[in-house]
Motif scaffolding. Sequence first.
Motif, PDB file in Angstrom:
ATOM      1  N   LEU A  73       0.819  -1.217   0.000  1.00  0.00           N
ATOM      2  CA  LEU A  73       0.000   0.000   0.000  1.00  0.00           C
ATOM      3  C   LEU A  73       0.852   1.265   0.000  1.00  0.00           C
ATOM      4  O   LEU A  73       0.483   2.260  -0.604  1.00  0.00           O
ATOM      5  CB  LEU A  73      -0.934  -0.007   1.208  1.00  0.00           C
ATOM      6  N   GLU A  74       1.986   1.215   0.672  1.00  0.00           N
ATOM      7  CA  GLU A  74       2.847   2.393   0.739  1.00  0.00           C
ATOM      8  C   GLU A  74       3.437   2.727  -0.630  1.00  0.00           C
ATOM      9  O   GLU A  74       3.642   3.886  -0.952  1.00  0.00           O
ATOM     10  CB  GLU A  74       3.972   2.156   1.742  1.00  0.00           C
ATOM     11  N   MET A  75       3.691   1.741  -1.447  1.00  0.00           N
ATOM     12  CA  MET A  75       4.295   1.963  -2.755  1.00  0.00           C
ATOM     13  C   MET A  75       3.270   2.407  -3.801  1.00  0.00           C
ATOM     14  O   MET A  75       3.632   2.977  -4.822  1.00  0.00           O
ATOM     15  CB  MET A  75       5.006   0.696  -3.232  1.00  0.00           C
ATOM     16  N   ARG A  76       1.989   2.144  -3.560  1.00  0.00           N
ATOM     17  CA  ARG A  76       0.948   2.527  -4.521  1.00  0.00           C
ATOM     18  C   ARG A  76       0.967   4.026  -4.763  1.00  0.00           C
ATOM     19  O   ARG A  76       0.745   4.496  -5.870  1.00  0.00           O
ATOM     20  CB  ARG A  76      -0.424   2.084  -4.001  1.00  0.00           C
ATOM     21  N   HIS A  77       1.251   4.794  -3.732  1.00  0.00           N
ATOM     22  CA  HIS A  77       1.308   6.251  -3.830  1.00  0.00           C
ATOM     23  C   HIS A  77       2.320   6.700  -4.897  1.00  0.00           C
ATOM     24  O   HIS A  77       2.145   7.728  -5.539  1.00  0.00           O
ATOM     25  CB  HIS A  77       1.657   6.854  -2.468  1.00  0.00           C
ATOM     26  N   PHE A  78       3.382   5.915  -5.082  1.00  0.00           N
ATOM     27  CA  PHE A  78       4.430   6.257  -6.046  1.00  0.00           C
ATOM     28  C   PHE A  78       4.208   5.595  -7.407  1.00  0.00           C
ATOM     29  O   PHE A  78       5.071   5.646  -8.277  1.00  0.00           O
ATOM     30  CB  PHE A  78       5.794   5.841  -5.499  1.00  0.00           C
ATOM     31  N   GLY A  79       3.055   4.947  -7.587  1.00  0.00           N
ATOM     32  CA  GLY A  79       2.748   4.294  -8.862  1.00  0.00           C
ATOM     33  C   GLY A  79       3.435   2.955  -9.043  1.00  0.00           C
ATOM     34  O   GLY A  79       3.539   2.455 -10.164  1.00  0.00           O
ATOM     35  N   VAL A  80       3.907   2.367  -7.957  1.00  0.00           N
ATOM     36  CA  VAL A  80       4.587   1.074  -8.020  1.00  0.00           C
ATOM     37  C   VAL A  80       3.612  -0.016  -7.602  1.00  0.00           C
ATOM     38  O   VAL A  80       3.041   0.044  -6.519  1.00  0.00           O
ATOM     39  CB  VAL A  80       5.832   1.050  -7.100  1.00  0.00           C
ATOM     40  N   LYS A  81       3.414  -0.990  -8.474  1.00  0.00           N
ATOM     41  CA  LYS A  81       2.549  -2.115  -8.149  1.00  0.00           C
ATOM     42  C   LYS A  81       3.409  -3.221  -7.542  1.00  0.00           C
ATOM     43  O   LYS A  81       4.425  -3.610  -8.110  1.00  0.00           O
ATOM     44  CB  LYS A  81       1.837  -2.636  -9.392  1.00  0.00           C
ATOM     45  N   VAL A  82       3.000  -3.705  -6.396  1.00  0.00           N
ATOM     46  CA  VAL A  82       3.746  -4.738  -5.679  1.00  0.00           C
ATOM     47  C   VAL A  82       2.896  -5.995  -5.603  1.00  0.00           C
ATOM     48  O   VAL A  82       1.718  -5.933  -5.262  1.00  0.00           O
ATOM     49  CB  VAL A  82       4.114  -4.257  -4.250  1.00  0.00           C
ATOM     50  N   SER A  83       3.498  -7.120  -5.932  1.00  0.00           N
ATOM     51  CA  SER A  83       2.856  -8.417  -5.779  1.00  0.00           C
ATOM     52  C   SER A  83       3.512  -9.127  -4.602  1.00  0.00           C
ATOM     53  O   SER A  83       4.744  -9.162  -4.500  1.00  0.00           O
ATOM     54  CB  SER A  83       3.029  -9.264  -7.037  1.00  0.00           C
ATOM     55  N   VAL A  84       2.704  -9.702  -3.723  1.00  0.00           N
ATOM     56  CA  VAL A  84       3.204 -10.408  -2.561  1.00  0.00           C
ATOM     57  C   VAL A  84       3.234 -11.893  -2.880  1.00  0.00           C
ATOM     58  O   VAL A  84       2.227 -12.460  -3.293  1.00  0.00           O
ATOM     59  CB  VAL A  84       2.301 -10.140  -1.338  1.00  0.00           C
ATOM     60  N   ILE A  85       4.378 -12.517  -2.692  1.00  0.00           N
ATOM     61  CA  ILE A  85       4.515 -13.954  -2.899  1.00  0.00           C
ATOM     62  C   ILE A  85       4.596 -14.598  -1.519  1.00  0.00           C
ATOM     63  O   ILE A  85       5.492 -14.296  -0.732  1.00  0.00           O
ATOM     64  CB  ILE A  85       5.746 -14.283  -3.758  1.00  0.00           C
ATOM     65  N   GLU A  86       3.618 -15.466  -1.239  1.00  0.00           N
ATOM     66  CA  GLU A  86       3.497 -16.085   0.079  1.00  0.00           C
ATOM     67  C   GLU A  86       3.747 -17.587  -0.051  1.00  0.00           C
ATOM     68  O   GLU A  86       2.826 -18.354  -0.274  1.00  0.00           O
ATOM     69  CB  GLU A  86       2.097 -15.820   0.632  1.00  0.00           C
ATOM     70  N   PRO A  87       5.002 -18.004   0.089  1.00  0.00           N
ATOM     71  CA  PRO A  87       5.291 -19.430  -0.052  1.00  0.00           C
ATOM     72  C   PRO A  87       4.934 -20.195   1.210  1.00  0.00           C
ATOM     73  O   PRO A  87       4.936 -19.645   2.312  1.00  0.00           O
ATOM     74  CB  PRO A  87       6.795 -19.463  -0.301  1.00  0.00           C
ATOM     75  N   GLY A  88       4.640 -21.471   1.017  1.00  0.00           N
ATOM     76  CA  GLY A  88       4.439 -22.367   2.152  1.00  0.00           C
ATOM     77  C   GLY A  88       5.799 -22.838   2.646  1.00  0.00           C
ATOM     78  O   GLY A  88       6.799 -22.120   2.546  1.00  0.00           O
ATOM     79  N   TYR A  89       5.842 -24.071   3.125  1.00  0.00           N
ATOM     80  CA  TYR A  89       7.095 -24.630   3.631  1.00  0.00           C
ATOM     81  C   TYR A  89       7.843 -25.327   2.497  1.00  0.00           C
ATOM     82  O   TYR A  89       7.342 -26.272   1.901  1.00  0.00           O
ATOM     83  CB  TYR A  89       6.823 -25.631   4.760  1.00  0.00           C
ATOM     84  N   PHE A  90       9.032 -24.829   2.215  1.00  0.00           N
ATOM     85  CA  PHE A  90       9.868 -25.397   1.168  1.00  0.00           C
ATOM     86  C   PHE A  90      11.211 -25.779   1.753  1.00  0.00           C
ATOM     87  O   PHE A  90      11.688 -25.164   2.707  1.00  0.00           O
ATOM     88  CB  PHE A  90      10.053 -24.404   0.011  1.00  0.00           C
ATOM     89  N   LYS A  91      11.821 -26.777   1.157  1.00  0.00           N
ATOM     90  CA  LYS A  91      13.110 -27.278   1.616  1.00  0.00           C
ATOM     91  C   LYS A  91      14.205 -26.334   1.106  1.00  0.00           C
ATOM     92  O   LYS A  91      14.491 -26.284  -0.085  1.00  0.00           O
ATOM     93  CB  LYS A  91      13.337 -28.687   1.095  1.00  0.00           C
ATOM     94  N   THR A  92      14.757 -25.544   2.021  1.00  0.00           N
ATOM     95  CA  THR A  92      15.844 -24.625   1.713  1.00  0.00           C
ATOM     96  C   THR A  92      16.871 -24.717   2.832  1.00  0.00           C
ATOM     97  O   THR A  92      16.670 -25.446   3.808  1.00  0.00           O
ATOM     98  CB  THR A  92      15.346 -23.167   1.618  1.00  0.00           C
ATOM     99  N   GLN A  93      17.932 -23.954   2.717  1.00  0.00           N
ATOM    100  CA  GLN A  93      18.945 -23.950   3.776  1.00  0.00           C
ATOM    101  C   GLN A  93      18.353 -23.408   5.085  1.00  0.00           C
ATOM    102  O   GLN A  93      18.732 -23.839   6.160  1.00  0.00           O
ATOM    103  CB  GLN A  93      20.158 -23.112   3.351  1.00  0.00           C
ATOM    104  N   ILE A  94      17.427 -22.494   4.979  1.00  0.00           N
ATOM    105  CA  ILE A  94      16.804 -21.927   6.179  1.00  0.00           C
ATOM    106  C   ILE A  94      16.000 -22.974   6.935  1.00  0.00           C
ATOM    107  O   ILE A  94      15.955 -22.980   8.152  1.00  0.00           O
ATOM    108  CB  ILE A  94      15.900 -20.727   5.805  1.00  0.00           C
TER     109      ILE A  94
END
Length: 113
Positions: free
Chosen positions: A2-23
């Motif tokens: 929402l904060e970036m909308r003011h500047f004309g920037v569209k942001v997409s949120v990527i919400e991953p589940g549990y994936f096998k990574t180093q973390i």
Amino acid sequence: RLEMRHFGVKVSVIEPGYFKTQITSMESMEKNFLSLWEKVPEETKASYGQNYLEEFLVATKKLQKRCNPNLRLVTDCMEHALTSHHPRSRYSAGWDARLLYIPLSYLPSALTD
């Protein structure tokens, strides 16, 4: 988003589940948790009890088994968000994320942000 909308920037949120990574590697998670547990004051440890530590580590191991090794699900969402003419506001990668985030997707984005 929402904060970036003011500047004309569209942001997409990527919400991953549990994936096998180093973390999410069990060795890394266990090492970090035990390191934190050692720094907790003794009275706090006593409040939680030794069972808490053991049960947490067992639950973490069970969760680790459910981690999806197919990271392509996440990178496909990233690719779509970056190359689509009309990217979505939210992307949920993985079945577990869909179970959690799909119900949220029916709410207005302004509320879920």
